[in-house]
Design a protein around this motif. Sequence first.
Motif, PDB file in Angstrom:
ATOM      1  N   HIS A  94      -9.091  32.475  33.533  1.00  0.00           N
ATOM      2  CA  HIS A  94      -7.714  32.353  34.005  1.00  0.00           C
ATOM      3  C   HIS A  94      -6.796  33.377  33.340  1.00  0.00           C
ATOM      4  O   HIS A  94      -7.040  33.802  32.215  1.00  0.00           O
TER       5      HIS A  94
ATOM      6  N   MET B 230      -3.151  20.535  52.494  1.00  0.00           N
ATOM      7  CA  MET B 230      -1.708  20.684  52.709  1.00  0.00           C
ATOM      8  C   MET B 230      -1.529  21.854  53.676  1.00  0.00           C
ATOM      9  O   MET B 230      -2.157  22.904  53.499  1.00  0.00           O
TER      10      MET B 230
ATOM     11  N   GLY C  30       0.025  25.139  55.418  1.00  0.00           N
ATOM     12  CA  GLY C  30       0.695  26.309  54.874  1.00  0.00           C
ATOM     13  C   GLY C  30      -0.181  27.083  53.921  1.00  0.00           C
ATOM     14  O   GLY C  30      -1.299  26.664  53.647  1.00  0.00           O
ATOM     15  N   PRO C  31       0.273  28.230  53.432  1.00  0.00           N
ATOM     16  CA  PRO C  31       1.644  28.746  53.535  1.00  0.00           C
ATOM     17  C   PRO C  31       2.007  29.436  54.863  1.00  0.00           C
ATOM     18  O   PRO C  31       3.175  29.703  55.075  1.00  0.00           O
TER      19      PRO C  31
ATOM     20  N   ALA D  86      -4.642  31.215  47.144  1.00  0.00           N
ATOM     21  CA  ALA D  86      -4.961  30.130  46.216  1.00  0.00           C
ATOM     22  C   ALA D  86      -6.392  29.655  46.457  1.00  0.00           C
ATOM     23  O   ALA D  86      -6.965  29.873  47.524  1.00  0.00           O
TER      24      ALA D  86
ATOM     25  N   THR E   2      -4.281  24.674  52.974  1.00  0.00           N
ATOM     26  CA  THR E   2      -4.957  24.835  51.691  1.00  0.00           C
ATOM     27  C   THR E   2      -5.615  23.506  51.328  1.00  0.00           C
ATOM     28  O   THR E   2      -4.952  22.460  51.356  1.00  0.00           O
TER      29      THR E   2
ATOM     30  N   ILE F 197      -6.707  20.541  49.139  1.00  0.00           N
ATOM     31  CA  ILE F 197      -6.108  20.075  47.882  1.00  0.00           C
ATOM     32  C   ILE F 197      -7.168  20.110  46.780  1.00  0.00           C
ATOM     33  O   ILE F 197      -8.370  20.005  47.052  1.00  0.00           O
ATOM     34  N   GLY F 198      -6.718  20.260  45.545  1.00  0.00           N
ATOM     35  CA  GLY F 198      -7.627  20.430  44.407  1.00  0.00           C
ATOM     36  C   GLY F 198      -8.742  19.393  44.354  1.00  0.00           C
ATOM     37  O   GLY F 198      -9.923  19.754  44.232  1.00  0.00           O
ATOM     38  N   PRO F 199      -8.416  18.091  44.450  1.00  0.00           N
ATOM     39  CA  PRO F 199      -9.474  17.088  44.324  1.00  0.00           C
ATOM     40  C   PRO F 199     -10.531  17.147  45.434  1.00  0.00           C
ATOM     41  O   PRO F 199     -11.616  16.599  45.260  1.00  0.00           O
TER      42      PRO F 199
ATOM     43  N   ILE G 297       2.532  16.793  49.515  1.00  0.00           N
ATOM     44  CA  ILE G 297       2.296  17.250  48.139  1.00  0.00           C
ATOM     45  C   ILE G 297       2.280  16.060  47.183  1.00  0.00           C
ATOM     46  O   ILE G 297       1.506  16.054  46.215  1.00  0.00           O
TER      47      ILE G 297
ATOM     48  N   ALA H 111      -1.164  14.680  47.313  1.00  0.00           N
ATOM     49  CA  ALA H 111      -2.112  15.604  46.679  1.00  0.00           C
ATOM     50  C   ALA H 111      -2.015  15.514  45.157  1.00  0.00           C
ATOM     51  O   ALA H 111      -3.030  15.488  44.455  1.00  0.00           O
ATOM     52  N   VAL H 112      -0.787  15.450  44.637  1.00  0.00           N
ATOM     53  CA  VAL H 112      -0.608  15.372  43.183  1.00  0.00           C
ATOM     54  C   VAL H 112      -1.123  14.028  42.666  1.00  0.00           C
ATOM     55  O   VAL H 112      -1.758  13.958  41.610  1.00  0.00           O
TER      56      VAL H 112
ATOM     57  N   ARG I  78      -4.808  14.227  42.415  1.00  0.00           N
ATOM     58  CA  ARG I  78      -5.166  15.058  41.270  1.00  0.00           C
ATOM     59  C   ARG I  78      -5.004  14.264  39.961  1.00  0.00           C
ATOM     60  O   ARG I  78      -5.839  14.341  39.063  1.00  0.00           O
ATOM     61  N   ARG I  79      -3.941  13.471  39.899  1.00  0.00           N
ATOM     62  CA  ARG I  79      -3.700  12.674  38.689  1.00  0.00           C
ATOM     63  C   ARG I  79      -4.803  11.626  38.532  1.00  0.00           C
ATOM     64  O   ARG I  79      -5.304  11.391  37.424  1.00  0.00           O
TER      65      ARG I  79
END
Lengths: 338, 240
Positions: free
Chosen positions: A21, A183, A185-186, A236, A266, A268-270, A291, A294-295, A298-299
């Motif tokens: 990173h 999600m 977009g963009p 991303a 896109t 989502i991360g999970p 979002i 999605a968050v 992720r949490r």
Amino acid sequence: MRALVIETAGPGISVQDGGRHGYLRYGFTAAGPMDPLMHAIANRAAGNPLDAAAIEISTGGVTLAVEGGALGLALASTGFRIALDGEPLPSAVALTLEPGRSLVVRAGDTGSWGYLAVHGRLDLAPVLGSLATHTRSGVGGLDGRGLAAGDRIPVVDGRPGERAPHRLVAPRLDRAPDTIRVMLGPQDDYFAPDQVAAFLAGPWTVSPRGDRMACFLDGTPLTHARGHDIVSDGVAMGAIQVPGNGLPIVLMADRQSTGGYPKIATVIGPDFGRLAQVRGGARIAFRAVSIADAVAARRAEADVLRGPVPWEPVVRTDFASDFLLGLNLVDGVTDGRP
Amino acid sequence: MSVPRLLDAGEAALVVEFGTTVDPALSDRVLALDEALAADPPQGLRERVPTYRSLMLHYDPLVLDRARLVDHVLRLTENAAERTGAATLWTLPCCYDAPHGEDVVELAGRAGLSPEAVVALHAGATYRVYMYGFAPGFAYLGGLPEDLAVPRRASPRPPHPRNAVVVGGGLAAVATVPMPTGWYVVGATPSRLYAPERAKSFFVAAGDAIRFEPVDAATFDALAAREASGEPVARQGRAA
């Protein structure tokens, strides 16, 4: 010093840590695991930091041995066939590999990527602070390439684990792969509303020609409302670009840092790892989430990774047949640790 | 000045879009925000990726809430419309001769110019580094003379060597990592824009300027040896 020895290796086996990173602005992709959750579970089960370097195993399969003393291993996969000197083991397992014995990992009916973490630390030289292998630019892991028969990776602070193999009990590994959350977009505004709906509904068939860079989807091509060229902007992890032929491409761990096609959505991360695990030929559809959702997902995943990985002893009768292998024998077990 | 568009790229990346075209004025706004965020980063901001016309911000949404990131970005955009840092002008030696300038003759044919004119035009220009992308250290340059603006190849040519100097699609670039490409290879520089083992692995920043100084093949070899021994051969000056 103990060492991990690669006796045979199919294509696509590589060393991956949590990713390189900080260098996206210089065109340098993070790489890292295709299934970050499963990579983290293997590390957690081996007592390592979640982003430690582990071996990413493709469906090409690998045979491993150890030198210099017994070494504890944790292997996380769904559906891979694992055997220790011919004796079958669960597809998610912690064990101690003794010198002179061989651990065979082969693809089963499901799952594209498995992760093997050692009790200890792979002794390789980091590039820009990371051991993540990015073969296209020839950096990371072992000489910037995939692992091959005859490779030997020294292990610092290597130590044995539990004496008898233990099944990793991880309901989080049983993630239904059919609907992938995204999600929008963009650049979803490059598509008319009916095309966005068609994108979500699919179904899309995952093409077998995917790799660590991209997952290609086959289905009814989408049409662009405003052309398929944009002036390059950032990309991303999990970005779904739609090039001129209208067939979406999901950009994966080895993706380029920027790109010039409109990105309709896109992942989502999970759900990134869930998509990565889908085999070529399987069908998927997408579901758009906010979002906030999605968050929250992720949490929830981060919370799960804070706890230990539950395990239970392996019972010989688990392996009487492939039929039994397919059963969920551990339903309801939450924490097998004493 | 217009307010940028804010576009989500998933729950962990935000695109701050100043426009949709290649334009030095847009690039200046992107880089001004990039500098301002470098000086005043909100906790949880992981990476900033400047492009021609947008700044992508990668962040940890479990640490940094989107609304707080947006507030921070808009406040900095209002206050920091101008770049504060001075851009550097890098002079990179470039060998256009054989065996390095593999595609000069082909490009000359496409552009309706002599090979000598291609070299003179390419070496006569000052380029702006808009962004990196595609591969580690692959720098996208604007400022290519109009006469050299030919479309990229329909299908890629075989991989070029390291540190190839290429043109295509109206842009110029330095291509650090060997890859098949649709661009035309006009030369090579002994300077390594990307060297992972070097303390400063990348030395050219987005917003910097680049000029190419023609050298012959023997000089290229001597400079490459100096570069390999750890002595940088790029010369540094102040951009106009």
